[in-house]
Each structure stands twice: as C-alpha cells, then as structure tokens.
Design a protein around this motif. Structure first.
Motif, PDB file in Angstrom:
ATOM      1  N   VAL A  42      -0.547   7.089  -0.121  1.00  0.00           N
ATOM      2  CA  VAL A  42      -0.275   5.653  -0.049  1.00  0.00           C
ATOM      3  C   VAL A  42      -1.441   4.891   0.594  1.00  0.00           C
ATOM      4  CG1 VAL A  42       1.164   3.912   1.115  1.00  0.00           C
ATOM      5  CG2 VAL A  42       2.232   5.776  -0.176  1.00  0.00           C
ATOM      6  N   THR A  43      -2.071   5.480   1.614  1.00  0.00           N
ATOM      7  CA  THR A  43      -3.206   4.793   2.259  1.00  0.00           C
ATOM      8  C   THR A  43      -4.317   4.538   1.253  1.00  0.00           C
ATOM      9  OG1 THR A  43      -2.681   5.818   4.393  1.00  0.00           O
ATOM     10  CG2 THR A  43      -4.890   4.904   4.126  1.00  0.00           C
ATOM     11  N   ASP A  44      -4.595   5.523   0.408  1.00  0.00           N
ATOM     12  CA  ASP A  44      -5.617   5.336  -0.625  1.00  0.00           C
ATOM     13  C   ASP A  44      -5.206   4.238  -1.604  1.00  0.00           C
ATOM     14  OD1 ASP A  44      -7.381   7.237   0.353  1.00  0.00           O
ATOM     15  OD2 ASP A  44      -6.452   8.868  -0.762  1.00  0.00           O
ATOM     16  N   LEU A  45      -3.939   4.200  -1.969  1.00  0.00           N
ATOM     17  CA  LEU A  45      -3.460   3.152  -2.877  1.00  0.00           C
ATOM     18  C   LEU A  45      -3.624   1.769  -2.250  1.00  0.00           C
ATOM     19  CD1 LEU A  45      -0.186   4.839  -4.224  1.00  0.00           C
ATOM     20  CD2 LEU A  45      -2.183   4.205  -5.602  1.00  0.00           C
ATOM     21  N   LEU A  46      -3.327   1.653  -0.963  1.00  0.00           N
ATOM     22  CA  LEU A  46      -3.481   0.370  -0.267  1.00  0.00           C
ATOM     23  C   LEU A  46      -4.943  -0.086  -0.256  1.00  0.00           C
ATOM     24  CD1 LEU A  46      -1.057   1.037   2.721  1.00  0.00           C
ATOM     25  CD2 LEU A  46      -0.780  -0.775   1.014  1.00  0.00           C
ATOM     26  N   LYS A  63      -1.190  -1.307  -8.405  1.00  0.00           N
ATOM     27  CA  LYS A  63      -1.218  -0.398  -7.248  1.00  0.00           C
ATOM     28  C   LYS A  63      -0.041  -0.689  -6.312  1.00  0.00           C
ATOM     29  CE  LYS A  63      -5.254   1.506  -8.310  1.00  0.00           C
ATOM     30  NZ  LYS A  63      -5.408   2.920  -8.656  1.00  0.00           N
ATOM     31  N   LEU A  64       0.201  -1.977  -6.086  1.00  0.00           N
ATOM     32  CA  LEU A  64       1.316  -2.355  -5.215  1.00  0.00           C
ATOM     33  C   LEU A  64       2.653  -1.935  -5.826  1.00  0.00           C
ATOM     34  CD1 LEU A  64       0.172  -5.911  -4.018  1.00  0.00           C
ATOM     35  CD2 LEU A  64      -0.064  -3.712  -2.838  1.00  0.00           C
ATOM     36  N   ALA A 116      -8.308  -5.449   6.378  1.00  0.00           N
ATOM     37  CA  ALA A 116      -8.101  -4.062   5.905  1.00  0.00           C
ATOM     38  C   ALA A 116      -7.177  -3.313   6.852  1.00  0.00           C
ATOM     39  CB  ALA A 116      -9.443  -3.341   5.787  1.00  0.00           C
ATOM     40  N   ASP A 117      -7.383  -3.464   8.167  1.00  0.00           N
ATOM     41  CA  ASP A 117      -6.527  -2.775   9.140  1.00  0.00           C
ATOM     42  C   ASP A 117      -5.073  -3.244   9.014  1.00  0.00           C
ATOM     43  OD1 ASP A 117      -8.432  -1.148  10.150  1.00  0.00           O
ATOM     44  OD2 ASP A 117      -8.422  -1.969  12.184  1.00  0.00           O
ATOM     45  N   LYS A 118      -4.891  -4.528   8.830  1.00  0.00           N
ATOM     46  CA  LYS A 118      -3.533  -5.057   8.726  1.00  0.00           C
ATOM     47  C   LYS A 118      -2.841  -4.515   7.483  1.00  0.00           C
ATOM     48  CE  LYS A 118      -1.007  -9.331   9.565  1.00  0.00           C
ATOM     49  NZ  LYS A 118      -0.399  -8.761  10.768  1.00  0.00           N
ATOM     50  N   ILE A 119      -3.588  -4.437   6.375  1.00  0.00           N
ATOM     51  CA  ILE A 119      -2.997  -3.988   5.111  1.00  0.00           C
ATOM     52  C   ILE A 119      -2.682  -2.494   5.140  1.00  0.00           C
ATOM     53  CG2 ILE A 119      -3.589  -3.559   2.678  1.00  0.00           C
ATOM     54  CD1 ILE A 119      -4.845  -6.389   2.673  1.00  0.00           C
ATOM     55  N   VAL A 120      -3.611  -1.663   5.605  1.00  0.00           N
ATOM     56  CA  VAL A 120      -3.354  -0.218   5.571  1.00  0.00           C
ATOM     57  C   VAL A 120      -2.280   0.190   6.574  1.00  0.00           C
ATOM     58  CG1 VAL A 120      -5.631   0.427   4.693  1.00  0.00           C
ATOM     59  CG2 VAL A 120      -5.256   0.307   7.157  1.00  0.00           C
ATOM     60  N   SER A 121      -2.014  -0.652   7.571  1.00  0.00           N
ATOM     61  CA  SER A 121      -0.978  -0.305   8.552  1.00  0.00           C
ATOM     62  C   SER A 121       0.409  -0.220   7.919  1.00  0.00           C
ATOM     63  CB  SER A 121      -0.969  -1.324   9.692  1.00  0.00           C
ATOM     64  OG  SER A 121      -0.510  -2.587   9.246  1.00  0.00           O
ATOM     65  N   GLY A 123       1.367   1.386   5.367  1.00  0.00           N
ATOM     66  CA  GLY A 123       1.710   2.741   4.918  1.00  0.00           C
ATOM     67  C   GLY A 123       2.498   3.498   5.967  1.00  0.00           C
ATOM     68  N   GLU A 124       1.977   3.532   7.200  1.00  0.00           N
ATOM     69  CA  GLU A 124       2.657   4.240   8.287  1.00  0.00           C
ATOM     70  C   GLU A 124       3.929   3.524   8.734  1.00  0.00           C
ATOM     71  OE1 GLU A 124      -0.823   6.674   8.098  1.00  0.00           O
ATOM     72  OE2 GLU A 124      -0.518   4.525   7.846  1.00  0.00           O
ATOM     73  N   LEU A 125       3.887   2.184   8.764  1.00  0.00           N
ATOM     74  CA  LEU A 125       5.077   1.437   9.182  1.00  0.00           C
ATOM     75  C   LEU A 125       6.257   1.698   8.260  1.00  0.00           C
ATOM     76  CD1 LEU A 125       3.449  -1.989  10.146  1.00  0.00           C
ATOM     77  CD2 LEU A 125       4.760  -0.503  11.680  1.00  0.00           C
ATOM     78  N   LEU A 126       6.028   1.654   6.956  1.00  0.00           N
ATOM     79  CA  LEU A 126       7.108   1.897   5.989  1.00  0.00           C
ATOM     80  C   LEU A 126       7.605   3.330   6.057  1.00  0.00           C
ATOM     81  CD1 LEU A 126       5.665  -0.082   2.936  1.00  0.00           C
ATOM     82  CD2 LEU A 126       7.612  -0.741   4.361  1.00  0.00           C
TER      83      LEU A 126
END
Length: 814
Positions: A42-46, A63-64, A116-121, A123-126
């Motif tokens: 998922v991180t790669d997809l983000l 991708k989303l 970028a940091d806000k968007i990739v976060s 993955g882990e939150l979900l």
C-alpha cells in the motif's frame, strides 16, 4: 510488557492478519504493544499515486481505487457483518481525506516532502485501525492508539529524527494509565513538534516499535516478518544460508546496515541503550526459534556471524598530487557531500594521502560528481587534483562478527576465496574494531561472491563445482553417467558437490541452475532448446557461478577457440579435445598464461593417454626440477589395437572398422591412422617438457598410401583400405619375418619429434603392449638409462571419461 511489530507481508491480507491475531493471542500472556505496517504494497501505491498526481497524470485515481478496494475487501473478510458498517464508514472517511490531498498535488502539479509524509501516513493509520477493529470483534481486549500522539520528531520530512525528551514521557504516561491488554499502533508515522505528520523512513515501523520498547522498558521487542530470523546470508541469493540463533546488538546493526533487510538499521539503537532483547520471528512459521539479538555471550564458533551486501553502489574517488600533506582536503571533501545531503556508506584512504575513495548510493553519484568538481574547481584547473572519478554498477559485500578480531587470517581467507573465483575487489574497508570487513565489487559478481564466502565460512567445507558439459557422444555420455554414480561418494568422502548446470550436444542444450538430475539427463536434454554454441557459452558467463568448469568432450576446433574467453572469466576448462594444445605455440602459451592470470585451471590430461596420468606425471617431473631429454611412446590406443589384431587371418579394413565400432578411434578414423592424432600428442608432451615446437616440425612417416590419406569421407577411406590390403599385409609379413611386432611409435629427442610405424623386437618395452594400451618412456636427468614408464589403457570412452573426471576432481582439490 512485550512489544510486537508486524511488517507489511504479515498484514498483507485477511488471511495473514488472522495469523497475527493467533500469534498475539497465544504467545503473549500479559499486556503488549502491537505495532503494524501498512497492508503489504500500500505504501508503494500511495507514493505512485502522489507521483502521478504531481506530474498531472489523472491515472492516480486508479491507484487510490486499488487502495480502497483492498481495505474494504479485508474488512469484509475479517469482521462480522454487524461490525462492518462503522469500520467501513471510518475507512471511507479517511480515504476521502486522502483523495483530497492527492487531488491537491494534482492541481498544483507539485510534490513536497511534507505532503508526501502526510499522504503515506494513511497506509499505517488505516491498517492499524482496521486490525484494532478486528481484534475487538474477536473479543480481545484491544485498543487503537495513533502513534502521532506519542512520538515527536523534528521537521525533517521523509526521515524525521525522534525527539526522545518529548517522546519518552508521552509513551510512559500513556502506557502507565492505559488498562487495555493490547495496544495497536501504526508504525512508521509520527508528528513533528509543530504538529505536522512525519515519517521515520522506509522500514520505520521497526524503529517505531524500538522507540516505544525503549521508552517503556519493555521485556522484549519482537519483530515479526516473513523469514525465520537473521540469516548467515540473503537466503534468496545463497540457498544454503542458515538462520542465526543468537547475535549481538552490534553484529545485528552491522548486518542490517549492510543490506540485511529483515531489520531496519536504526532499530537496534534505542533498545541497545536499555539492554532490551530483540527477537526476529516468522509470522508464517511462528514455532521457529528465529534470532535473538542481545548483549549476551555469543555462541561458540561464531567468528563470522553473517555475510551481507549493499547493491547499487558507486565509488567516488578524489585523487591528485596536490592532496599530499595538505590539511583540510578530507574535511572539504566530506563537507561538500554533507551539504549536498549525500550519505557516505564506505570510506577508504591511501596512507600516502594521494587519494580518498568513498562509496555512495548510485542514484546520488551524478549529483555528487557535480558538487565535488565545483568545490575543487580551482585545484582541478591547476592540475593539483584530478576531476572526481565515478564508478557505477558496484556493490558492497561485508563479513560481520564480534569475534573476528581475535582470529587471524580472516581477511586473507576472504580475499583469497574471492580471488580464486575472479571477483575483482575495487576497494576495501575494515574498522579498528574488526567487527566488519567490507569490499566493493562489481554488482554482477554479488551472487558468486556471497555464495563463495558462505561456502568458505559457514558450510561444512563442501566445495560446490558447477559443470557445463559440451558433447554427449561416447565420452560425454560416459562422463555424465560416472558423475551421477559418484555424486554421493564425492560429497561424503571428498567434500565435493558436483552439479551439472548445462549440457549440450550438436542438436539440443538444457540448463538448470539447481543442477540437472543426472539419472534422467538424456530425457532432460531431449526436452531442451535448440543447441547454440554462443548461447551456451554466454549462459555460463551470465550465470557467473563460483567454481564453474567448462568440459569439452568434442573434437571441434571452433569449440577449442572459446577457451580463452572462458579462462578470462575464471571459468576452468577441462578437455579431451587436443586441438587447442596442439595449435600454434602462441595460442598454447596464451591459454597457459590466461590460466595463471585468472586462476582458472586449464586441464587436458586426456589429450595424451586417455585416463593415464601421463601429463600429470610429466608436470611433477618438471616442477621438481627434472629435465626431459627423450620421450618414446606408443600413444595411439586405436593404432595399437589395430596392429595387435591385424594378421594374415584378418583384413586391415576389418580391424579398423572394429576399432571404430568399439570407440577406439575418432569418428573419422583417418585422424588416427594418418598419424595426425599421435603427432598432436607427442607435440603436447614436448611442449609440456618445455620445448616450443610446432606441429609442422614433426616428421610423419605415414604407413598409409597417398590415396587413402586423400579420401574425402569414411566410405571412400574404408574402400581404399580394402584396395591396398596387399600393402598392409606386406608390412605385417616383413615384421613377422624379423620376429618383430608392428607398433606406431612417437619419439622426441634433441628438440626434434617424429611419428611412424616401427618393427619392435622381442625384449623391447613396447613388444608386449596389448589391446589398446598406451606406454610412455620418459628419459630424464634423473632417469637417464632406465626410463620412467607410464603404461595402461589409452583409449576407449570409459577411460577417457574417467580421465576427464579425474581432472574435474583435481580442480575441486585446488
């Protein structure tokens, strides 16, 4: 309290998440912290979605959609229907926020580190929220906690630095008050002191778990992944790699720094300070012991604990006479790299101060080259320093072990093993602690280097030989059958593992990197692809296996011309093909020189006397300081067979046919009967004795009529033998009248050689030579009157194959 971290593969789908629940439920008795990564991929997809949006590619929406579909599918697979609505509502709400952020990047056509940091976060939150809901639905006392509320960092987006003076109190206060048995936290993410979402770098979920473990003085930190611990080498490259049962913090850091991806390098640091043990475990084999990382005593026998590598390395070399004795050059060099935000992986400097060499990531090489050349432009213009030299497509390999410093010769053993397999070392670095010995090599040699070193340091000294067999006629087929018969014996008694990787004949060829099963090599070859000599040899080079051996069972001049290329690649050559060693003296000398230069054995014992140790005996004589003065020999098993069988009751043509049918002659028997074969053999013996003669300098006293010598094919050749039967009978009768026997003799003396049919009287060493036997008499300074004699079967597929086999075993013993 125990801290458990589960990586992306461990939470990739509903089935794996169920395994995670079973592990937490069954292996943890008290309270615990569970840190999870994003669902696998998922991180790669983000990041892909963000990059596409920033470049104004509307396809980011696809991708989303994939991300949304995966999470919804996972929820429906894990949660009872009654629990799905609230969870799906929360996930869709978060995904709407995510879509708005990515759409913002699309509108402005820009990607910032903060965004970028806000968007990739997400993955882990979900992932953490979803898993928390699942645990609760299963009746577990679990709660979700956002890591951003606990871990504080600076504002370095992409790889933020943890502010421990803020983070530790936050963690301690929360876990002191919390009463839930299981706390589920997203890994990788944090928040800055100013409240912005930050990330701890790829692999940062490990680090999250370590930071929390250190803050709350956890009993143990467990990293659950898809392999059973840290291995002696990358098991995807080295199939014989083994899990390391116990390892020190320092060794673990070294291995992770040098490419052991099972552990994110900074992870060890927080728990090291507190002495908290770490354990690497396999989610898919939870009963496997894994690897314990601690400060305890290392198990005995652990000099080298592991071998690792870093790919995609470039070497940056700054050198020039203006560097010698000038203070501050190194400082300026590293300052330039630091200001350009380029991380240095390896450093080496000559004691003369003439050059400094550093290893950096290949993708930063061009930027580094520009920055350094600009910084030293003045010195470069004066010729005091050369423009920086950049070499790419390199890799670092490293031996790691705490106890290496107390064992002498490890560096020598390492470099010797690599050198024997022609792995060229571009740079070397070894710290004063001697916990790590690193070398920079060509990236194409990594697989061979890792397997070579693993065999040298970890395996039961079983040497693996990788064979490529060209030619499956009488000799080649016998050789393969002999290897199959002896494989188990060789492994048990001689500690050699012979694998035949490739086989080719004139029609078909086949390859198997794991080794062709020799019980059915014929069937495997029949199923193979169309034979292609160039492809076969290219495959040997591309495989680049350690201890590779090319075995030539042909009589092809074209194949013999490929030997130099093999030797230059440190591929050993074993051959019964006489053409190469009897070709022009320059070619023979080049092959011998290449063999020495590239440490690649070139063995051709079967060129003379099939399986008899004639050349080997001669080499030992020369090496020990003896000098050959004369050689007398019967070197053709086929001709000896023919003249032993030929008499007044047979015809010469019949006997020659019999010799051909029994495999004593070449496919073209004229090669044997014309004397060419014997000429090549005496030539090779003369050259091995130190005399640089050519084939056309050998006198050939042919017994064949001129017409027979000039026939175009076997059919007309045999017809001519029948036509001149009287000629052959006359020679036989003359010898019989003189109470002699006919033998085809090769002689070398006083720098001159000849071959021809001779009448051998009774009492001579050659007289009673039976069947297809060969005999060689060496007259030397040590054996002037009574020669050193080598005698025995000198023809036939079985003995020739055994001679080739013996050469292969010699290579295994090098």
């Amino acid at each position: 309290m125990v801290v458990l971290k589960f990586g992306g593969t461990s939470v990739a789908n509903a089935e794996n998440i169920q395994k995670v629940r079973e592990i937490v439920d069954q292996s943890v008795t008290g309270s615990c912290v569970v840190v999870v990564s994003a669902l696998g991929g998922v991180t790669d997809l983000l990041l892909d979605a963000l990059d596409m949006a920033a470049s104004r590619d509307a396809g980011y929406g696809d991708k989303l959609s994939v991300i949304e579909e995966r999470h919804i599918k996972t929820v429906k697979a894990l949660l009872p229907v009654a629990n799905q609505s609230a969870c799906l509502s929360k996930i869709k709400s978060e995904l709407n926020v995510l879509e708005s952020l990515v759409e913002g990047a699309f509108l402005i056509g820009e990607r910032t580190p903060q965004l970028a940091d806000k968007i990739v976060s997400f993955g882990e939150l979900l992932s953490a929220y979803l898993i928390g809901q699942y645990f609760q639905a299963e009746g577990m006392d679990a709660v979700f906690k956002d890591s951003r509320e606990l871990i504080r960092t600076n504002n370095t987006f992409g790889k933020a630095v943890v502010e421990f003076e803020l983070t530790n109190p936050n963690c301690q206060e929360y876990f002191a008050k919390n009463t839930n048995r299981i706390n589920i936290l997203p890994g990788f993410i944090a928040s800055s002191v100013t409240g912005n979402a930050t990330t701890l770098g790829r692999g940062g979920s490990d680090y999250t778990a370590a930071v929390i473990a250190a803050a709350i003085d956890a009993e143990e930190l467990q990293i659950w992944t898809d392999v059973s611990g840290m291995f002696t080498a990358n098991p995807k490259i080295v199939k014989q790699a083994k899990s390391i049962p116990e390892i020190s913090y320092q060794e673990a850091m070294e291995l992770s720094h040098f490419g052991a991806k099972v552990l994110y390098p900074p992870t060890v640091q927080p728990v090291l300070a507190k002495g908290i043990p770490m354990r690497i475990k396999n989610t898919f084999e939870p009963d496997a012991p894994g690897t314990l990382i601690s400060k305890g005593q290392i198990l005995e026998g652990g000099t080298v604990r592991g071998i690792s590598n870093i790919p995609d390395i470039a070497l940056l070399s700054l050198e020039g006479p203006g560097m010698i004795g000038i203070p501050g050059i190194s400082k300026r060099f590293f300052e330039v790299l630091s200001l350009a935000n380029i991380s240095v992986v390896l450093i080496t400097q000559a004691s003369s101060e003439h050059s400094i060499c550093v290893g950096i990531s290949s993708n930063e090489a061009d930027r580094a080259e520009t920055a350094v050349n600009e910084a030293f432009a003045y010195e470069i213009s004066l010729g005091k320093i050369k423009p920086v030299i950049v070499e790419k497509s390199l890799a670092i390999i490293a031996l790691v072990g705490d106890h290496m410093k107390s064992h002498q010769g490890l560096s020598g053993k390492m470099f010797s093993a690599l050198g024997k397999n022609n792995v060229n070392i571009r740079a070397i670095a070894q710290g004063a602690s001697e916990r790590n010995i690193s070398a920079v090599i060509d990236e194409a040699d990594v697989k061979k280097a890792l397997n070579t070193l693993h065999e040298e340091f970890f395996e039961e000294q079983v040497k693996q030989l990788n064979l490529y067999v060209m030619g499956t006629g009488n000799v080649g087929a016998k050789l393969l059958d002999q290897i199959e018969q002896q494989q188990r014996y060789l492994k048990k008694n001689l500690k050699m593992n012979l694998r035949v990787i490739g086989i080719s004949n004139s029609r078909k060829m086949t390859f198997n990197e794991k080794g062709i099963p020799l019980k059915q090599w014929r069937e495997e070859l029949d199923k193979g692809e169309a034979a292609n000599r160039i492809t076969f040899l290219d495959t040997i080079k591309q495989n680049n296996f350690r201890n590779s051996i090319f075995v030539d069972n042909t009589a092809s001049e074209v194949i013999s011309q490929t030997y130099p290329d093999c030797l230059r690649k440190s591929i050993a050559v074993v051959t019964c093909n006489k053409i190469a060693c009897s070709s022009a003296i320059e070619n023979y000398q080049e092959l011998k020189a290449l063999s020495r230069e590239y440490n690649a054995p070139f063995l051709f014992e079967t060129n003379v006397g099939a399986g008899l140790p004639i050349i080997d005996t001669l080499k030992h004589l020369i090496a020990s300081g003896d000098k050959v003065h004369k050689i007398q020999a019967v070197l053709s098993g086929s001709l000896n067979f023919v003249f032993n069988k030929f008499n007044e009751q047979t015809t010469f043509q019949e006997v020659v046919r019999q010799a051909q049918e029994q495999g004593f002659t070449e496919p073209d028997p004229k090669i044997d009967l014309s004397g060419i074969d014997v000429m090549r053999k005496i030539l090779i013996l003369a050259r091995e004795s130190g005399y640089p003669i050519e084939l056309d300098q050998i006198e050939n006293k042919s017994f064949l009529p001129e017409e027979s010598l000039n026939t175009p094919d076997n059919q007309t050749f045999f017809a001519s033998l029948e036509k001149y039967e009287e000629h052959f009978q006359k020679q036989y009768q003359q010898a019989k009248a003189n109470n002699c026997r006919l033998k085809y003799v090769a002689e070398f003396a006083n720098g001159k050689a000849s071959v021809g049919l001779q009448q051998i009287p009774k009492g001579h060493d050659f007289y009673n030579l039976e069947g297809s036997d060969n005999i060689v008499l060496f007259f030397t300074e040590r054996y002037p009157n009574q020669p050193l004699m080598v005698k025995g079967a000198g023809a036939g597929a079985d003995v020739t194959a055994s001679g080739l086999f013996a050469d292969i075993i010699r290579i295994g013993n090098f």
